[in-house]
Write a protein that holds these residues in place. Sequence first.
Motif, PDB file in Angstrom:
ATOM      1  N   GLU A   6     101.281  63.642  87.552  1.00 33.83           N
ATOM      2  CA  GLU A   6     100.107  63.507  86.751  1.00 33.83           C
ATOM      3  C   GLU A   6     100.252  62.414  85.349  1.00 33.83           C
ATOM      4  O   GLU A   6      99.496  61.374  85.314  1.00 33.83           O
ATOM      5  N   GLU A   7     101.259  62.474  84.727  1.00 37.00           N
ATOM      6  CA  GLU A   7     101.443  61.438  83.751  1.00 37.00           C
ATOM      7  C   GLU A   7     101.607  60.112  84.356  1.00 37.00           C
ATOM      8  O   GLU A   7     101.028  59.406  83.759  1.00 37.00           O
ATOM      9  N   TYR A  23      98.075  58.798  85.458  1.00 38.37           N
ATOM     10  CA  TYR A  23      97.623  58.465  84.398  1.00 38.37           C
ATOM     11  C   TYR A  23      97.710  57.099  83.776  1.00 38.37           C
ATOM     12  O   TYR A  23      96.798  56.132  83.704  1.00 38.37           O
ATOM     13  N   HIS A  24      98.884  56.635  83.787  1.00 33.35           N
ATOM     14  CA  HIS A  24      99.543  55.525  83.293  1.00 33.35           C
ATOM     15  C   HIS A  24      99.108  54.484  84.181  1.00 33.35           C
ATOM     16  O   HIS A  24      98.505  53.105  83.693  1.00 33.35           O
ATOM     17  N   ARG A  39      95.177  53.852  84.144  1.00 27.78           N
ATOM     18  CA  ARG A  39      94.752  53.014  82.775  1.00 27.78           C
ATOM     19  C   ARG A  39      95.131  51.411  83.015  1.00 27.78           C
ATOM     20  O   ARG A  39      94.158  50.853  82.473  1.00 27.78           O
ATOM     21  N   ASN A  99     101.236  59.383  73.876  1.00 28.32           N
ATOM     22  CA  ASN A  99     101.540  59.388  75.087  1.00 28.32           C
ATOM     23  C   ASN A  99     102.333  58.238  75.753  1.00 28.32           C
ATOM     24  O   ASN A  99     102.382  57.063  75.070  1.00 28.32           O
ATOM     25  N   GLY A 100     102.657  58.406  77.170  1.00 24.56           N
ATOM     26  CA  GLY A 100     103.522  57.268  77.881  1.00 24.56           C
ATOM     27  C   GLY A 100     102.890  56.125  77.719  1.00 24.56           C
ATOM     28  O   GLY A 100     103.477  55.005  77.506  1.00 24.56           O
ATOM     29  N   TRP A 101     101.348  56.031  78.042  1.00 21.01           N
ATOM     30  CA  TRP A 101     100.699  54.845  78.114  1.00 21.01           C
ATOM     31  C   TRP A 101     100.802  54.075  76.474  1.00 21.01           C
ATOM     32  O   TRP A 101     101.181  52.774  76.707  1.00 21.01           O
ATOM     33  N   THR A 138     104.201  52.273  76.265  1.00 20.03           N
ATOM     34  CA  THR A 138     104.104  50.820  76.806  1.00 20.03           C
ATOM     35  C   THR A 138     103.526  49.687  76.122  1.00 20.03           C
ATOM     36  O   THR A 138     104.145  48.614  75.997  1.00 20.03           O
ATOM     37  N   GLN A 139     102.177  50.275  75.915  1.00 19.28           N
ATOM     38  CA  GLN A 139     101.513  48.983  75.264  1.00 19.28           C
ATOM     39  C   GLN A 139     102.056  48.602  73.887  1.00 19.28           C
ATOM     40  O   GLN A 139     102.204  47.482  73.588  1.00 19.28           O
ATOM     41  N   TRP A 144     100.439  68.897  76.299  1.00 17.50           N
ATOM     42  CA  TRP A 144      99.326  68.146  76.830  1.00 17.50           C
ATOM     43  C   TRP A 144      98.006  67.802  75.761  1.00 17.50           C
ATOM     44  O   TRP A 144      97.968  68.903  75.042  1.00 17.50           O
ATOM     45  N   SER A 146      93.574  62.176  75.576  1.00 16.33           N
ATOM     46  CA  SER A 146      93.773  60.967  75.194  1.00 16.33           C
ATOM     47  C   SER A 146      92.587  60.068  74.645  1.00 16.33           C
ATOM     48  O   SER A 146      91.432  60.700  74.646  1.00 16.33           O
ATOM     49  N   ASP A 147      92.684  58.780  74.151  1.00 19.74           N
ATOM     50  CA  ASP A 147      91.540  58.137  73.498  1.00 19.74           C
ATOM     51  C   ASP A 147      90.437  57.684  74.358  1.00 19.74           C
ATOM     52  O   ASP A 147      89.344  57.816  73.972  1.00 19.74           O
ATOM     53  N   ASN A 148      90.949  58.075  75.569  1.00 22.81           N
ATOM     54  CA  ASN A 148      89.474  57.880  76.646  1.00 22.81           C
ATOM     55  C   ASN A 148      89.090  58.898  77.250  1.00 22.81           C
ATOM     56  O   ASN A 148      88.807  59.201  78.513  1.00 22.81           O
ATOM     57  N   ARG A 177      90.766  61.501  78.377  1.00 24.18           N
ATOM     58  CA  ARG A 177      91.403  62.171  79.656  1.00 24.18           C
ATOM     59  C   ARG A 177      92.425  62.964  79.284  1.00 24.18           C
ATOM     60  O   ARG A 177      93.132  62.949  78.028  1.00 24.18           O
ATOM     61  N   ARG A 178      93.167  63.805  80.102  1.00 22.51           N
ATOM     62  CA  ARG A 178      94.318  64.599  79.876  1.00 22.51           C
ATOM     63  C   ARG A 178      95.707  63.922  80.067  1.00 22.51           C
ATOM     64  O   ARG A 178      95.731  63.137  80.650  1.00 22.51           O
ATOM     65  N   ALA A 179      96.332  63.953  78.812  1.00 23.97           N
ATOM     66  CA  ALA A 179      97.616  63.195  78.780  1.00 23.97           C
ATOM     67  C   ALA A 179      98.693  64.030  78.260  1.00 23.97           C
ATOM     68  O   ALA A 179      98.319  64.531  77.091  1.00 23.97           O
ATOM     69  N   ARG A 180      99.750  63.434  78.378  1.00 23.58           N
ATOM     70  CA  ARG A 180     100.841  64.242  77.725  1.00 23.58           C
ATOM     71  C   ARG A 180     101.328  63.452  76.633  1.00 23.58           C
ATOM     72  O   ARG A 180     101.686  62.310  76.606  1.00 23.58           O
ATOM     73  N   TYR A 240     103.852  62.952  73.264  1.00 26.24           N
ATOM     74  CA  TYR A 240     105.015  63.227  72.773  1.00 26.24           C
ATOM     75  C   TYR A 240     105.311  63.303  71.426  1.00 26.24           C
ATOM     76  O   TYR A 240     104.318  62.237  70.840  1.00 26.24           O
TER      77      TYR A 240
END
Lengths: 873, 110
Positions: A26-27, A30-31, A34, B27-29, B32-33, B67, B70-72, B74-77, B79
Motif C-alpha cells: 500500500e505504501e 501510494y508513492h 502520488r 511519509n515515504g513520499w 523522497t521529495q 498510519w 496525508s496532505d492530499n 489519503r491513507r499513508a504511513r 514515520y
Amino acid sequence: MRVLRAAAVRVRALVRRRSTDDELDEEMRYHLERDVERRIARGERPADARLAARRAFGNVTALTEQARGASRVEALEQAAQDVRYALRVFRGAPRFALTVVLTIGLGLGLVTTAFTIFDAYVLRPLAVRDPRSLYEITLRDRTGRARNATLNEHAALTRANPAFAESFAYRWLMVRRDGEPLMVQAVTGNYFAMLGVPAALGRTIVPADADAAAGTAVIVLSHRAWRTKFGGDSAIVGRRVLLRGRSFEIIGVAREGFDGLTDLPLDFWTPITIVGALVDGLGPSDADQPIVRIVGRLLPGMSEAGAAAALSAWVATLTAERPEPERVATVALESRATATYMSSETMVVLAPVFALFALVLFIACANVANMMLARGMARQREIGIRLALGAGRARLVRQLLAEALLLAVPAGVAGFLLSRLALGAGVKLIVATVPPVFASYIRVVSLAPDARLFAFLFAGAIASAVAFGLVPALQTTRTNVIEATRGEFGVALRPTRIRNALVIGQVTMCAMLLELSGILLRNAERLDTLDIGFRADGLVQVFSPMALHHAIVERLGHEPGVSAIAATSHAPLDGRLRPITVSGAATAHAGAAGSIRVSPGYFQTLGIPIVRGRTFSVDEGYAGEAVVVINDAAALELWPNGDALGATILLGSGGRDSASPPRAARVIGVASNVVLGFIGERRDRPTVYEPAAVDTGGMTLLVRTRSAAGTAQRSIRHALSTIDPGGSVEIHTLDEAMAMQAYPFRVAHWIASLLGGIALVLTISGVYGVLAYIVALRRKEIGIRVALGATRRIVVALVVRQSVRLAVTGVVIGSLLALGMARFGAAYIPTLPTFDGIALMGGAAIVLLSALGAAYVPSRRAAAVDPVETLRN
Amino acid sequence: MGDAKTDLLQGTLDLIVLRLLRGGPANGWDITQSIQVVSKGALEINYGSVYPALRRLEARGFVKAEWGVSDNNRRARFYELTTSGRKQLAAERDAWERFAEALGLILDGA
C-alpha cells in the motif's frame, strides 16, 4: 529498550506477516500514485507519467523483497515458503523424489553402517566412572623399548601420586578351562572401586583379596562370560572352578556391559597376587618383576602432556639406580576412555576403509546431481520466468537447495533404517561364519545408535544435500532470462560438461572398487591353496601349562595314532615371529630375521625339508648349544655365495642400538622357506631356528598324527583327560589356525564386493541417465543427420562412442587409484600383489561392458529418431 | 539525467532518512521529495529504495511508524524518529564529519 522494540517489530512482522506485506504494498502504491499525479499535473501524458514514475522508483519486486528482508524475519519466512514450494514440486514428481531418497539413502546407509562400528569401538566412552580421565602408561628406556611395571613400582606410584589421583595395576593372562581359552585380567584390589563397577551378583574384588602375598584364589566373572560360558546360573556365587589344577572360588559377577578397559573381551578378573598360579615362570610374590601395566586416573586439572612430563621425571628418578634395561627414560600415556585407543596407527588403517564407504555415497550423490541437472533443464522455463519476474538468483539457489535438503532428510531416515538392517545381517553373517577360535577374540559391543551417530547421520545428510544440490542449483539459475523463458539454452549453460565430469568420477570410483574387490577375492582364493611350505594336515597343536608339559610328552609318546612330536617356542601361524637382527660377520650390516626355538624333531614333524647340512641332535637340544639352523632366505641374504654351512652367525636382540652384544652361533643346517607366523607374510622372510629340548616347559607341542587332524584332536584330548582334569590344555588343528588367519581376508573381500556391486549399479544408472539426456538434447541434431543420410549404425555409434569415451577415462583413472591402494595394502600384507593384472583387467572389463550396456537403450532411442517429426518441431 | 549526478554512497541513505525525519513525522513520499529538494536533484537514487531503508530503521528501533492521513487526504504511513533514532543520528553525523574531514585532508594534501 531498543532491543525490545526491535524484537516486537519482528514478532509482529512474523505473526501478522500478511498484513505487513499489505502495508508495504500500500505504501509503495501510494508513492507511485502520488508521483504519477504530480507528473500528469506537470503536463506529461498519463502513459509516459506512469512509466517515468516506475523508472524513478526502481525494481518494485526487488525492493519489496529487500524491505521484507530488512525485518530479518524474512529468512525464517522464506524457509517455510521454500519448504512449501519444494513439497509441491515433489508432489508433482513423486518418482523422482523417491529415486533420490533411495539412492542417497543407500549411500548414507553404508557410511552410517561403517560409522556405527567405528563409533561403538573407538568413540563411545566405556561404561565406567569418568572414563575420560583414565590413562594407561607405558614405560620406555632410553632406546625407546617399552617394558612393564613392577608391583613395587605401582605401590610407590600410589604413595607418591605425581599425576594420578588413583591407579590400578593389571596383567593380561590367558587361562584354559575345558580346553577353551579364557581371557583374564589379574588386577590390584582397587580395580573395581576405582572404575565404579559394582557386582551384578555376589561381590567384586576388594583390596583384601589382593593383600595376601600368596594371593586369594577368587575370581569375578564378566557378565557376558557368566551368561555364555557358565550358563547364566543364578546360584553361581560360591561355586568353584578348577584352573591349572587349582580351585578358584567364584565370588561374583560384574555389572552387565562391563568387559574391561580393552578391545579384547574379558572373561574374568582375579587378584594380581594369585598370578603365579595362573602363569608359567612367575613366583607367588614377584613384586620386583616387570609383569604389570598401570592405568591411572588423572588428577583434576592435570593435562595429558603435563601428566606425561610429571610421570617421566618421577619414574626416571625412581629407577635411576636400576640396571640399564630397567631404567626408565620416558612415560607415554594412552587414553582408556574407549574400547579401542584412537592411535595414529589405527587411523592409518581405518581411514582408507572409511573412505571406500564414503566413495559409494559420493557415487550416489553424483547420480542424483545428474538427475537434478536434467530436471533443472526441464524446469528451465519455470526458473527463467521467476528470474524474469525479478526473483533474485540467491533466492532461487536457496529455493533449489531447500529442495535438496528436503530430499536429504528422508534419505537420512532411509539410510538409518538401511544401516540397522545391514548391521543385523552383518552380525548374523559373522556369527555364522567366524571360526570358533576367532570368536573368543572378538569383543562384542552394543551397536545401539547414540547421539553421536545421529549427529553424524544429520551432518552426512546435509553434506550430501549440498553435494548433489549445489552444483545443479548454481547451474540452473545461471541463465539468460530471455532465452530461458523461451525454453532455449544459451551458451552460458553447459551442464553437459559438469555431467560428464560427474559420470567420469563415478566410473573412476566404481572401477577402483571393483578392481580392489577383485584383488581381494583373488587373494582370499590364493589363501585356500596357499603353499605354506609344510604339511598342515594331520598336524595338531597342544598348548599346555609348563607343569604338565613333560607328562604330556610322555603320554602322547605312547599314543598309537601319534607319529611324531616336537616342541616350539612359537606355534605355527600364531602371529609374527620375534624379530632379531642377524649378520654373517662382525663387520657386516645386520639384517632383520624372525627367531624361533625348536626341538630336534621339529623339521621332521612339520615336514620342512633340510636342504643342506643337518638338524639339531637331541643333545644339542638339551644343552641349548650355540648352533642354529637358518632358512634358505637367511642363507641367501647373509652368504650369497652359498657358504653358509659351518659359518658363524651373529644374533642381536631386536631393539634399536641395544646395549647387549650379539651372540655368536654356528650354522649347522639350512631349511627350506616356510610361512611360520602369518599367512599374509612372504615365505622368504629370513628365519633363525635355535635348539631346545622337546620337554622344555612353556613351549607349544606339535603332534603329527596318522589320522585326520579333527579325529586326532579328540583322541588326544581324551588321552590327556587323566593328567589334565581342569582342561588347562588347549588343542587345535593347524587348519583351525589357518582358517582364523584367513578370515579377515574373507571379510575384507565381502565388504569390497558389496561396495563394488552397489557402485556398479549406481554407475550403470548414472551412465544411462547421462546418455539418455544427451540423446534427448541432441534429438534435433540427430534428426538432421538422419535426414542428411546418416544410417542407423552411424547414429548408434554416435551414442556408444560418447559412452565409451566417458567409461575409458574413468576406468584408466580408477585403475591407477586401485594400483595405488594395492601398493598401500601391500605394506601391511606382503602377499598382496602390487600388480594383479587379472583383477585389474577383470574389473575394467566389467565396467566397460556395463557402460556399453547402459548405452543400449539410449542408442536405440537415438536410432529411432524420426527426422520428419523432429524437423517439424 | 545530467552528468553531475552522484551515486549514493553505500549506507548513507539511512543517515539521510534519519536527518530528514528530524524535522518531524513524514511519509515515504515526503522523504523522497525532500531528498530531491534538499540535495537540489544532485543525488541519483531510486525513490523506491527509501522503503527498505525505512523498514531497516524500523526494525532497528530508530524510527516508529503509524498510519495517518496525508496532505492530499489519503491513507499513508508516517514515520517518526525515536529517542534512540535521535542518538543514532547524532552519532552517525559525527562519524561522517570525521570521515569527510579526514578524506578532505588526504585529497587536498595529495
